[in-house]
Design a protein around this motif. Structure first.
Motif: not given
Length: 470
Positions: A9-20
Motif C-alpha cells: 500500500r502506498s499513495p500511488a496504490l491505495e488498494a494493493p489489489s489494484d495491481v490486478g
C-alpha cells in the motif's frame, strides 16, 4: 520455476489489489496459459488491505522443450531431458512474461492510466536465478533496485562441494510495474546466457523496445547486449548503434508520482533542434556526415525544398542498416534519386561531397581522436566548404546530472573526449576564424541553471550568408 511480485500500500496504490488492473489478471481467479515448453499459472497467494502478491509458476516439460529438435549441446546423453530448465529462471520465464503480462510490459491499462505511470513499492522474488551475486547486483542495481542475491549451496548434505552457479534473488524498489517487468524480461536471459530459441534480427528490436529508458545508460550495456543477443557480433553492433542514439537520456529525479512528467528523449530534442535549423537555412542539398543507422536521414528527406540528401559512414554495415531502415529497396525511382549513401571517411577529401548547401555532424566529433580532429576540420570547412555546417556534441558539464556519470566518465564508451561549454565555444571560434565562417551557439535540451544544456550546438555560416538563418 517461480516468480512472485508484491506491491505494498502506498499513495500511488491505495488498494494493493489494484495491481490486478495493471496485470490484467483478477486477484480472485487462477489462470493458466500455454507457453513454449510448458504451462504458466498465475494466481494471488496474498491479497490484503496492505499488500498484494501475484505469483507466476512456470511448469516446464523437458520432453516438450526438445521435441522436434535434433542434437544437443549438453554434456551427457540425457542432458536434453535431465536439466535445470524446470527450476531455474531463464529465457523461458522471459517468454512467459511476454505472453502472460504483455499489456503490463507495454504499459497499457485502459481506464487506469494513472497507475501505469506511478511508481509502486515492489518486492520481486525468484528462488533460483543463474549467475553469481556480483553480476546480479551489477545488472539490477543501476535501475534503482535494492538487490539481495544469496548463493545457493550445491548440495546441503555436501557443504564441501560449495555453491551452485545460482542465487536466490530478491529485488526491492519503488518503480513503475512496466519498468520492473521489462528489467526481468531482458536481464533473466542475460543472466542465464543461454536462449532456448533462435536469435535473429528481430531480437534487436525486442531489446531496444524492452530496454527503453534504462538500457542506453546502463553501465553494463555491453554485457547485456552481448549476452541477450547470444554473442552474435553483428546483432550486438546493430543494437549498440541504436542505443548510442539514446545514450544521453537523463534520469528524472524528484518527480512527483502524483503528476508524472513524460520527458521527451534527448535524442528527439536534438533531432528537432537540427531540423529547425535546416528549415530556417532552406538548403537544397544536405550531407549528414557520420549518419549512423540513418535516424536523421528520413526526416531530412521530408523537409520542403530539399532536393538531395547524402548520408556518409566509414562502416558498410552502418550504411546497410540505414538502407534497411529507410526501406531503400522499396523507394520509387524519384525518391531514390534524392538519397545517396556513401562509404566515406571524414579525414580524407571526397570530391562527391563538394558544393553542398549544408553539412551536419550530429554527435560525431567526440568520436574522433583529438589529434585527428584538425584533419577533419580542414576537410569539412576547407575542402568541402559548404555554405553552412551544423555541429552538435555533448556538454560534459551536464554529465553530473546522470547518476551513472556523477563520478566521472563519458556518455558513450567510444567517445574520445567531451567538452565543456567554454571548450566548445573556443573551438568553434578558432574554426570560424581559420576558415572564414561566422558561428552561432545554441543549447539543445532543457537548460540547467548550474551546468547548462545536455547538448550544445554550433551553426557555422560562410561570412555574408548568416542572414539566411534569420
Amino acid at each position: 520455476m517461480l516468480l512472485t511480485i508484491s506491491a505494498e500500500r502506498s499513495p500511488a496504490l491505495e488498494a494493493p489489489s489494484d495491481v490486478g488492473y495493471l496485470l490484467h489478471k483478477h486477484p480472485d481467479r487462477m489462470q493458466s496459459f500455454s507457453v513454449y515448453g510448458g504451462t504458466a499459472h498465475v494466481f494471488y497467494p496474498e491479497v490484503s488491505s496492505e499488500k498484494c502478491t501475484v505469483a507466476l509458476v512456470l511448469e516446464v516439460d523437458p520432453v516438450a522443450l526438445v521435441r522436434g529438435r535434433s542434437g544437443s549441446n549438453d554434456g551427457f546423453a540425457l542432458g536434453q531431458y535431465v536439466n535445470d530448465r524446470p527450476y531455474v529462471a531463464s529465457s523461458l520465464m522471459s517468454v512467459a512474461l511476454g505472453k502472460v503480462f504483455r499489456s503490463a510490459l507495454n504499459g497499457r491499462c485502459v481506464g487506469h492510466e494513472e497507475l501505469v505511470d506511478s511508481a509502486l513499492d515492489l518486492t520481486i522474488s525468484l528462488p533460483a536465478v543463474p549467475g553469481n551475486p556480483d553480476l546480479v547486483r551489477r545488472l539490477f542495481s543501476p535501475m534503482g533496485w535494492d538487490v539481495a542475491a544469496t548463493p545457493i549451496g550445491l548440495d546441503a548434505t555436501r557443504p564441501e562441494w560449495g555453491d551452485a552457479p545460482l542465487v536466490s534473488l530478491t529485488l526491492v524498489g519503488s518503480l513503475r510495474l512496466a519498468d520492473a517487468l521489462n528489467h526481468l524480461y531482458v536481464l533473466l536471459p542475460v543472466l542465464d546466457d543461454t536462449k532456448h530459441y533462435w536469435v535473429g534480427d528481430d531480437e534487436v528490436d525486442k531489446l531496444i523496445r524492452a530496454g527503453a529508458g534504462w538500457l542506453s545508460t546502463h553501465p553494463e550495456r555491453d554485457v547485456v547486449t552481448h549476452r541477450y543477443l547470444a554473442h552474435q557480433r553483428g546483432l550486438k553492433a546493430a543494437a549498440l548503434q541504436r542505443l548510442a542514439e539514446l545514450d544521453d537520456r537523463p534520469v528524472e529525479d524528484g518527480v512527483d508520482d502524483a503528476e508524472p512528467v513524460l520527458a521527451r528523449p534527448l535524442v528527439r530534442m536534438r533531432h528537432d533542434a537540427v531540423l529547425e535549423v535546416v528549415r530556417a537555412l532552406r538548403p537544397t542539398s544536405i550531407a549528414d556526415l557520420g549518419c549512423g543507422s540513418g535516424a536523421l536521414l528520413g526526416s531530412l528527406l521530408e523537409v520542403q525544398g530539399v532536393a538531395r540528401v547524402i548520408g556518409t559512414e566509414v562502416s558498410d554495415a552502418s550504411l546497410s542498416t540505414a538502407a534497411k531502415r529507410l526501406h531503400v529497396d522499396r523507394m520509387t525511382e524519384r525518391q531514390s534519386e534524392r538519397l545517396t549513401l556513401l562509404l566515406s571517411s571524414l579525414q580524407y577529401e571526397d570530391d562527391r561531397l563538394g558544393g553542398l548547401d549544408l553539412v551536419i555532424l550530429m554527435e560525431v566529433i567526440e568520436h574522433i581522436d583529438p589529434e585527428r580532429l584538425p584533419a577533419v576540420v580542414g576537410n569539412v570547412f576547407g575542402a568541402m566548404r559548404p555554405r553552412h555546417v551544423v555541429v552538435t556534441t555533448p556538454n560534459s558539464e551536464y554529465n553530473v546530472r546522470y547518476p551513472a556519470l556523477a563520478r566521472g566518465g563519458f556518455r558513450h564508451p567510444d567517445h574520445r573526449f567531451e567538452w565543456t561549454r567554454e571548450q566548445f565555444a573556443a573551438w568553434t571560434r578558432a574554426v570560424g576564424e581559420a576558415h572564414d565562417y561566422e558561428v552561432v551557439l545554441q543549447p539543445v535540451g532543457d537548460c540547467d541553471p548550474q551546468v547548462g544544456s545536455p547538448t550544445q550546438m554550433a551553426v557555422f555560416s560562410l561570412r555574408g550568408q548568416s542572414e539566411d538563418a534569420a
